[in-house]
Design an enzyme around this catalytic site. Sequence first.
Site, PDB file in Angstrom:
ATOM      1  N   GLU A 179      59.126  79.830  20.116  1.00  0.00           N
ATOM      2  CA  GLU A 179      58.807  78.459  19.733  1.00  0.00           C
ATOM      3  C   GLU A 179      57.821  78.459  18.566  1.00  0.00           C
ATOM      4  O   GLU A 179      58.079  77.888  17.504  1.00  0.00           O
ATOM      5  CB  GLU A 179      58.199  77.739  20.935  1.00  0.00           C
ATOM      6  CG  GLU A 179      57.540  76.405  20.652  1.00  0.00           C
ATOM      7  CD  GLU A 179      56.636  75.992  21.801  1.00  0.00           C
ATOM      8  OE1 GLU A 179      57.050  75.111  22.569  1.00  0.00           O
ATOM      9  OE2 GLU A 179      55.524  76.550  21.929  1.00  0.00           O
ATOM     10  N   ASP A 199      56.605  69.389  27.003  1.00  0.00           N
ATOM     11  CA  ASP A 199      57.836  69.512  26.219  1.00  0.00           C
ATOM     12  C   ASP A 199      58.339  68.143  25.773  1.00  0.00           C
ATOM     13  O   ASP A 199      58.818  67.971  24.644  1.00  0.00           O
ATOM     14  CB  ASP A 199      58.935  70.195  27.041  1.00  0.00           C
ATOM     15  CG  ASP A 199      58.984  71.696  26.846  1.00  0.00           C
ATOM     16  OD1 ASP A 199      57.956  72.269  26.430  1.00  0.00           O
ATOM     17  OD2 ASP A 199      60.030  72.302  27.137  1.00  0.00           O
TER      18      ASP A 199
END
Length: 388
Positions: free
Chosen positions: A78, A272
């Site tokens: 990420e 998230d």
Amino acid sequence: MMNKKYVQPEERMKTRAFDTGVYPNYLAEAGIGDEEARAMVHKAFETIFFDEQENFCHHTDEDAWCMVDTGNIDARTEGMSYGMMMCVQMDRKDIFDKLWTFSERYMLMKEGPCEGYFRWSVHIDGSSNSNGPAPDGEEYYAMALFMAAARWGDGEGSFNYSARAREILRHAVHQHEMVQGGQPMWEPENTYIRFVPGMKISDPSYHLPHFYELFAVKADEQDRPFWKKAAEQSRKYIALSADPVTGLSPEYADYDGKTVLLFGKPWVYYSDAYRVAENVALDRIWFGEDPALTLIETHLQDFFAEQDMSDLRAYELDGTAQSEPAMHPTAIRAVLGAASAASESEHRLRFLKDFAELPMRKGVRRYYDNCLYFFCLLMLTGNYRIYL
């Protein structure tokens, strides 16, 4: 690097950067002109990569750097792919290549069912910390590499950016056909991105229709219809999984859009999920308005306009505040600012002004907050651009 044309608010919904090349400076509505916006972008980038106290870029080797999740002290696909996208947007090939070298050297898996994927987490010395991938890393890697090829040209080997991007996407779609025991990152039937390859659930914040539109131009020719469909389906899925009143999205959801709880957490709108608003905003800037997604951004701003912004929490989709404080309050405020690029809420200017005054986060949890802050800053100043 700054766009000189400011599109007035009443005109902004007519723009579509993919066709027009126009990237509005939305912060001009909050009194931030081009010169000040340029300074904000530069300062934020310098903080992330070079500030003595607040950077989160670690020099593992002379030629291999990693982005550090400061809350967990590891390097994740990420963050690595985020860092590469930051660098391609800022025209910093030198740092981009160091991040990509670390990714190829320490994170790329070369055998087993995950061959061709990247380990989602490694220690900052490069040693393994996981045996599987996270699809949000792969999609950002591929997009950053395609844009790097457009800005700087392809090189040799690992630095043949466009070839590596196509290879990443090939594995992501065809892993079950390419590798014994492999699982694809995108569901073959409905084109939804999976939370992890082995689980048939999704993560709404993984859905990047604006990236898929570009993959439909740059990926292997035989897969371009797949990516075009994925863009269309992802827009529908984002709307399907979000609450129709509050605009809040879950961290994880089934293919029917219903919330899934994982990792023993009862939290629904949590870390998230914040990225959904950011993603919708960038999709709007690049590829035009989707009415259902405009409603999500509008409802989200309307919901948070009624909340205490100094005491942000985890929330149920219906807006019920839970006892758990938000782990990343700066990220929430940042994406609410970005939402103003797509929202029709009466509160959109308030959130733009809030973003204009929002400081970057300091301390242990600064990594995630400041990644989202930087991407929102890029798009709101007209600097998150398409390079093809």
